[in-house]
Design a protein around this motif. Structure first.
Motif, short mmCIF file in Angstrom:
data_model
loop_
_atom_site.label_atom_id
_atom_site.label_comp_id
_atom_site.label_asym_id
_atom_site.label_seq_id
_atom_site.Cartn_x
_atom_site.Cartn_y
_atom_site.Cartn_z
N SER A 26 -29.63 -3.36 -12.46
CA SER A 26 -30.18 -2.03 -12.15
C SER A 26 -29.23 -0.91 -12.56
CB SER A 26 -30.49 -1.92 -10.66
OG SER A 26 -29.31 -2.14 -9.88
N SER A 27 -28.19 -1.27 -13.31
CA SER A 27 -27.20 -0.30 -13.83
C SER A 27 -26.40 0.39 -12.73
CB SER A 27 -27.90 0.77 -14.70
OG SER A 27 -28.58 0.17 -15.77
N GLU A 28 -26.43 -0.14 -11.52
CA GLU A 28 -25.67 0.48 -10.44
C GLU A 28 -24.17 0.30 -10.64
OE1 GLU A 28 -27.48 0.14 -6.34
OE2 GLU A 28 -28.74 -1.31 -7.41
N LEU A 29 -23.77 -0.85 -11.18
CA LEU A 29 -22.34 -1.05 -11.45
C LEU A 29 -21.84 -0.07 -12.51
CD1 LEU A 29 -21.89 -4.94 -11.42
CD2 LEU A 29 -21.38 -3.30 -9.62
N ILE A 30 -22.68 0.22 -13.49
CA ILE A 30 -22.28 1.18 -14.54
C ILE A 30 -22.08 2.56 -13.93
CG2 ILE A 30 -23.03 2.32 -16.66
CD1 ILE A 30 -24.54 -0.22 -17.39
N VAL A 31 -22.98 2.94 -13.01
CA VAL A 31 -22.85 4.24 -12.35
C VAL A 31 -21.56 4.29 -11.52
CG1 VAL A 31 -23.88 5.78 -10.65
CG2 VAL A 31 -25.34 4.61 -12.32
N MET A 32 -21.27 3.21 -10.83
CA MET A 32 -20.05 3.18 -10.02
C MET A 32 -18.82 3.30 -10.89
SD MET A 32 -20.91 0.16 -7.27
CE MET A 32 -22.44 0.16 -6.35
N ARG A 33 -18.82 2.56 -12.01
CA ARG A 33 -17.67 2.64 -12.92
C ARG A 33 -17.54 4.04 -13.50
NH1 ARG A 33 -15.89 -1.89 -15.43
NH2 ARG A 33 -14.24 -0.47 -16.10
N ALA A 34 -18.67 4.66 -13.83
CA ALA A 34 -18.64 6.01 -14.40
C ALA A 34 -18.14 7.04 -13.39
CB ALA A 34 -20.03 6.40 -14.90
N SER A 35 -18.35 6.77 -12.10
CA SER A 35 -17.90 7.70 -11.06
C SER A 35 -16.44 7.51 -10.69
CB SER A 35 -18.77 7.56 -9.81
OG SER A 35 -18.65 6.26 -9.26
N GLY A 36 -15.77 6.58 -11.37
CA GLY A 36 -14.33 6.41 -11.16
C GLY A 36 -13.95 5.22 -10.30
N VAL A 37 -14.92 4.39 -9.90
CA VAL A 37 -14.61 3.21 -9.09
C VAL A 37 -14.12 2.10 -10.02
CG1 VAL A 37 -15.50 1.51 -7.47
CG2 VAL A 37 -16.34 3.87 -7.39
N SER A 38 -12.95 1.56 -9.73
CA SER A 38 -12.37 0.52 -10.59
C SER A 38 -13.02 -0.83 -10.32
CB SER A 38 -10.87 0.42 -10.35
OG SER A 38 -10.61 -0.06 -9.04
N VAL A 39 -12.82 -1.74 -11.28
CA VAL A 39 -13.33 -3.10 -11.13
C VAL A 39 -12.70 -3.78 -9.91
CG1 VAL A 39 -13.34 -5.40 -12.17
CG2 VAL A 39 -13.87 -3.39 -13.57
N TRP A 40 -11.39 -3.61 -9.77
CA TRP A 40 -10.69 -4.27 -8.66
C TRP A 40 -11.17 -3.76 -7.31
CZ3 TRP A 40 -8.46 -8.51 -9.94
CH2 TRP A 40 -7.90 -8.66 -11.20
N ARG A 41 -11.55 -2.49 -7.25
CA ARG A 41 -12.05 -1.96 -5.98
C ARG A 41 -13.38 -2.59 -5.62
NH1 ARG A 41 -12.33 4.52 -4.58
NH2 ARG A 41 -12.50 4.29 -2.30
N ILE A 42 -14.24 -2.76 -6.63
CA ILE A 42 -15.53 -3.41 -6.38
C ILE A 42 -15.31 -4.87 -5.96
CG2 ILE A 42 -17.72 -4.11 -7.44
CD1 ILE A 42 -17.49 -1.67 -9.26
N VAL A 43 -14.36 -5.52 -6.62
CA VAL A 43 -14.04 -6.91 -6.25
C VAL A 43 -13.57 -6.96 -4.80
CG1 VAL A 43 -12.48 -8.84 -6.70
CG2 VAL A 43 -13.51 -7.60 -8.62
N GLY A 44 -12.77 -6.00 -4.39
CA GLY A 44 -12.33 -5.94 -3.00
C GLY A 44 -13.48 -5.80 -2.03
N TRP A 45 -14.49 -5.02 -2.41
CA TRP A 45 -15.67 -4.89 -1.55
C TRP A 45 -16.41 -6.22 -1.43
CZ3 TRP A 45 -17.64 0.17 -4.32
CH2 TRP A 45 -16.80 1.24 -3.96
N VAL A 46 -16.53 -6.91 -2.55
CA VAL A 46 -17.26 -8.19 -2.54
C VAL A 46 -16.50 -9.25 -1.74
CG1 VAL A 46 -18.22 -10.02 -4.00
CG2 VAL A 46 -18.29 -7.65 -4.78
N LEU A 47 -15.17 -9.15 -1.73
CA LEU A 47 -14.37 -10.13 -1.01
C LEU A 47 -14.50 -10.00 0.51
CD1 LEU A 47 -11.05 -10.32 -3.08
CD2 LEU A 47 -12.78 -12.10 -2.81
N ARG A 48 -14.93 -8.86 0.99
CA ARG A 48 -15.05 -8.69 2.44
C ARG A 48 -16.08 -9.62 3.07
NH1 ARG A 48 -14.16 -2.20 3.70
NH2 ARG A 48 -12.29 -1.95 2.42
N PRO A 49 -17.32 -9.67 2.55
CA PRO A 49 -18.25 -10.65 3.12
C PRO A 49 -17.81 -12.09 2.88
CG PRO A 49 -19.20 -9.58 1.18
CD PRO A 49 -17.98 -8.80 1.56
#
Length: 351
Positions: free
Chosen positions: A81-104
């Motif tokens: 749904s291109s949401e990851l692209i939007v997050m990356r474009a807004s300045g969110v790094s890959v490692w930060r997203i990985v950190g979010w996924v690691l919480r659950p």
């Protein structure tokens, strides 16, 4: 942050959904496998109870693969749904997203550890009792215990602390028999104290003659508790981490080598949450790396194959460790660290 909560909610829901699907399939196969064992003492109702009691153990076994596939599905839906692209474009790094996924993933890993400690051992024990048609109080039959220079044979003991016939032999440092005793029954009193009933003692004189002594009751002080008796005769992979630790400490206190199977099972349970998180890191690498342009079905198949490969690799290295000996903890950590390194490598390339 809205994006953080959204990523956590989507990936956690996907992980739970996949785990439940795998769990239902696993339970179905377990139930079908019981059909050939049905008999007068083990009917369809008993088979259903057996399957239900095996559910915590099956949940524990499918959780790593379920979390891996769930992370791929959750992140894959965000990528589609291109949401990851939007997050990356807004300045969110890959490692930060990985950190979010690691919480659950961490939450599920802690749930798995809690299940291995408090739920799976008693549930598995009850399931096996139902399947074998034994009474609730099956107990331990035939166990030798060594403490210092005393060797004791316990014919029967249960978790309530009741003893059957107990025979003990006490030797000196030159392995000469000093005395022996036998009791038809006994009861655990707590604090390593057992009360033996109707004890027949035999004191061995230096000349080799025995001097019989009878006691209506006698205290037996030994570093052994009822639950540790069960641990000594049970499959180490069905024991809780605390049971494995206490049993290993008991053997070590008497300078008895701890069996490698108990060490391996202990470290596998301790590092199970870390192993689950390593697979989730690899799942993130799939979505952000070379598989980001692939279909969801292809990603799921790859995730399933990787999850099975990780399990087989863990088992293989574990068996190698049992044969080779050495630091058991290393044989558990090697595949986990290898998956972390592989996932980190692909994520670094994806940046």
């Amino acid at each position: 942050m809205i994006m953080r909560r959204h990523v956590i909610r989507v990936t956690f829901s996907a992980m739970i959904g996949v785990v439940l699907i795998l769990l239902i399939v696993q339970m179905l196969f377990v139930f079908l496998g019981q059909m050939s064992d049905l008999k007068d003492t083990y009917r369809i109702g008993s088979a259903l109870r057996y399957v239900l009691l095996q559910t915590p153990g099956n949940f524990y076994s499918v959780l790593p693969i379920g979390a891996l596939i769930g992370a791929v599905v959750g992140l894959g839906s965000l990528a589609s749904s291109s949401e990851l692209i939007v997050m990356r474009a807004s300045g969110v790094s890959v490692w930060r997203i990985v950190g979010w996924v690691l919480r659950p993933a961490l939450v599920l890993g802690l749930i798995a550890f809690a299940a291995s400690q408090w739920i799976i051992p008693p549930a598995t024990q009850k399931a096996e009792l139902i399947r074998s048609g034994l009474a609730k109080d099956s107990g331990v039959h035939g166990y030798w215990h060594k403490e210092g220079q005393e060797y004791a044979f316990i014919s029967y003991a249960n978790e309530k602390g009741a003893l059957g016939v107990v025979k003990a032999f006490h030797f000196n440092d030159d392995q000469r028999l000093l005395d022996s005793w036998q009791a038809p029954s006994g009861q655990f009193q707590g604090s390593q104290i057992w009360i033996l009933n109707d004890v027949s003692n035999a004191k061995i004189q230096p000349t080799g003659q025995s001097f019989p002594v009878h006691a209506a009751s006698q205290i037996w002080s030994v570093n052994l508790k009822p639950k540790l008796l069960s641990a000594a005769t049970a499959d180490p992979y069905e024991l809780s981490p605390s049971q494995l630790f206490k049993y290993g400490r008991l053997l070590s206190s008497d300078k008895t080598p701890v069996p490698s199977e108990y060490k391996l099972s202990f470290w596998q349970k301790i590092f199970a949450p870390l192993g689950l998180m390593s697979l989730v890191v690899l799942a993130c690498a799939f979505v952000f790396g070379s598989l980001r342009n692939r279909s969801m079905g292809f990603r799921i198949v790859i995730a399933l194959l990787v999850g099975l490969g990780f399990r087989y690799l863990q088992d293989f290295i574990g068996y190698v460790g049992l044969v080779a000996g050495g630091w058991t903890i290393l044989y558990v950590l090697i595949p986990i660290l290898a998956v972390f390194a592989l996932g980190g490598y692909f994520l670094k390339r994806a940046r």
